[in-house]
Design an enzyme around this catalytic site. Structure first.
Site, PDB file in Angstrom:
ATOM      1  N   GLN A 112       0.847  -1.192   0.000  1.00  0.00           N
ATOM      2  CA  GLN A 112       0.000   0.000   0.000  1.00  0.00           C
ATOM      3  C   GLN A 112       0.883   1.244   0.000  1.00  0.00           C
ATOM      4  O   GLN A 112       0.396   2.352  -0.163  1.00  0.00           O
ATOM      5  CB  GLN A 112      -0.880   0.028   1.254  1.00  0.00           C
ATOM      6  CG  GLN A 112      -1.832  -1.148   1.369  1.00  0.00           C
ATOM      7  CD  GLN A 112      -2.513  -1.152   2.735  1.00  0.00           C
ATOM      8  OE1 GLN A 112      -3.490  -0.472   2.959  1.00  0.00           O
ATOM      9  NE2 GLN A 112      -1.977  -1.928   3.660  1.00  0.00           N
ATOM     10  N   CYS A 146      -3.265  14.047 -20.565  1.00  0.00           N
ATOM     11  CA  CYS A 146      -2.947  13.015 -21.580  1.00  0.00           C
ATOM     12  C   CYS A 146      -2.732  11.635 -20.954  1.00  0.00           C
ATOM     13  O   CYS A 146      -2.423  10.683 -21.672  1.00  0.00           O
ATOM     14  CB  CYS A 146      -1.717  13.429 -22.394  1.00  0.00           C
ATOM     15  SG  CYS A 146      -0.150  13.323 -21.466  1.00  0.00           S
ATOM     16  N   HIS A 198      -1.474   1.496  -4.174  1.00  0.00           N
ATOM     17  CA  HIS A 198      -1.846   2.898  -3.954  1.00  0.00           C
ATOM     18  C   HIS A 198      -0.937   3.865  -4.711  1.00  0.00           C
ATOM     19  O   HIS A 198      -0.832   5.034  -4.348  1.00  0.00           O
ATOM     20  CB  HIS A 198      -1.857   3.228  -2.446  1.00  0.00           C
ATOM     21  CG  HIS A 198      -2.981   2.556  -1.702  1.00  0.00           C
ATOM     22  ND1 HIS A 198      -3.029   2.436  -0.330  1.00  0.00           N
ATOM     23  CD2 HIS A 198      -4.117   1.962  -2.149  1.00  0.00           C
ATOM     24  CE1 HIS A 198      -4.137   1.797   0.025  1.00  0.00           C
ATOM     25  NE2 HIS A 198      -4.806   1.492  -1.059  1.00  0.00           N
ATOM     26  N   ALA A 216       8.939  -4.024  12.910  1.00  0.00           N
ATOM     27  CA  ALA A 216       9.124  -4.770  11.657  1.00  0.00           C
ATOM     28  C   ALA A 216      10.565  -5.238  11.470  1.00  0.00           C
ATOM     29  O   ALA A 216      10.801  -6.343  10.959  1.00  0.00           O
ATOM     30  CB  ALA A 216       8.695  -3.904  10.480  1.00  0.00           C
ATOM     31  N   ASN A 249       2.933  -7.003  13.037  1.00  0.00           N
ATOM     32  CA  ASN A 249       2.652  -5.575  13.218  1.00  0.00           C
ATOM     33  C   ASN A 249       3.156  -5.148  14.595  1.00  0.00           C
ATOM     34  O   ASN A 249       3.491  -5.980  15.439  1.00  0.00           O
ATOM     35  CB  ASN A 249       1.133  -5.338  13.115  1.00  0.00           C
ATOM     36  CG  ASN A 249       0.781  -3.944  12.634  1.00  0.00           C
ATOM     37  OD1 ASN A 249       1.575  -3.287  11.967  1.00  0.00           O
ATOM     38  ND2 ASN A 249      -0.406  -3.469  12.980  1.00  0.00           N
TER      39      ASN A 249
END
Ligand code: BJW
Length: 237
Positions: free
Chosen positions: A92, A121, A110, A222, A204
């Site tokens: 993400q 364009c 994301h 982490a 987490n």
């Protein structure tokens, strides 16, 4: 962990880049405690005040260029390199720390902070510097139509078909460093569970909103928990 897996999907969120010095969104001191997300992360906010939104992303781009991948990013790159089954990393995050650590089978659902898109364009270009209303599109020459190539609230995330296919066939789904508050990513664990075959793991700092849906949960920074988990998966074969 004894089981040998054949197909792994890893989902990452802002928590994996926190120890690289990039702010998360919803933690104490997170970006959404300092900025109103309706003003800086929606198409309506951009239409109302493009200067504010460009300033917000210009500052984030500068921070990113000065940041470096950490041990968790490197561990996932090693997992991809050494695992001999199917592997997909879905992030993400709009930062490029996974790529800089060596990840290649990677989808930025994301978008990417170091890319810009022209609303005139539709071209997408790499971009490392500042962007403002006067910047002309390198492809069509129009000014005022350039925006960060990121997915704001109310916009469709990218690569959803590829991600759905990988979730359907994976036998290990690992979610790392995400609060589980933003859909559709927050719903991936439920999708995987519906298939009934995959082991699901949350890594987490704190339990996410969807923690109860995961079969296994490991909490810690982490840079500690991701390398240890990767070592377990690789040791299982
Ligand atoms: C650590 C750590 C350490 C800290 N070690 N861990 C009502 C119900 C359901 C859905 C909706 C609803 N109303 C609206 C919606 C949809 C909406 C949504 O989900 N809203 C919710 C807020 C309710 N979603 C959308 O609009 C999405 N589009 C969409 O749904 O399209 C329609 C669709 C339909 C069907 C299928 C598919 C699509 C688009 C969402 C776009 C999100 N954009 C942002 C900004 C991107 C650009 C930018 O970066 O500026 O994406 S918002 C922001 O949140 C960013 C992130 O990618 C995203 C998720 O955040 P993340 O990564 O989880 O970060 P945090 O801060 O929340 O959590 C960090 C975690 O790390 C924490 O848990 C910490 O504990 C942990 N941590 N330090 C390990 N050292």
């Amino acid at each position: 962990m004894q089981k040998r897996f054949r197909s792994i999907v890893v989902l990452t969120g802002a928590g994996i880049s926190a120890e690289s010095g990039l702010g998360t969104f919803r933690d104490k001191d997170g970006l959404w405690t300092k900025y109103d997300l309706q003003e800086v992360a929606t198409p309506e906010g951009f239409a109302r005040n493009p200067v504010l939104v460009h300033d917000f992303y210009n500052a984030r781009r500068k921070n990113l260029v000065e940041a470096a991948p950490n041990a968790a990013h490197y561990a996932l790159a090693e997992l991809e390199r050494r695992f001999d089954g199917q592997f997909l990393l879905v992030t993400q995050n709009v930062d490029d720390l996974h790529e800089r650590a060596g990840s290649a089978r990677l989808l930025h659902m994301h978008g990417e902070l170091l890319k810009i898109r022209c609303e005139n364009c539709d071209s997408v270009r790499d971009w490392r510097g500042d962007l403002d209303l006067a910047t002309a599109c390198p492809d069509c020459g129009a000014s005022g139509g350039l925006r960060p190539h990121v997915v704001w609230f109310g916009e469709m995330p990218l690569y959803m078909d590829d991600i759905a296919a990988a979730l359907e066939t994976c036998d290990l789904f690992v979610s790392i460093g995400t609060s589980g508050q933003v859909y559709p990513a927050a719903g991936f664990v439920a999708e995987v569970r519906r298939g009934g075959l995959a082991h699901t793991v949350e890594l987490n700092l704190d339990p996410s909103d969807g923690f109860s849906l995961f079969a296994e949960k490991i909490y810690g920074p982490a840079t500690d928990v991701v390398p240890a988990f990767v070592a377990r998966v690789l040791a299982a074969g």
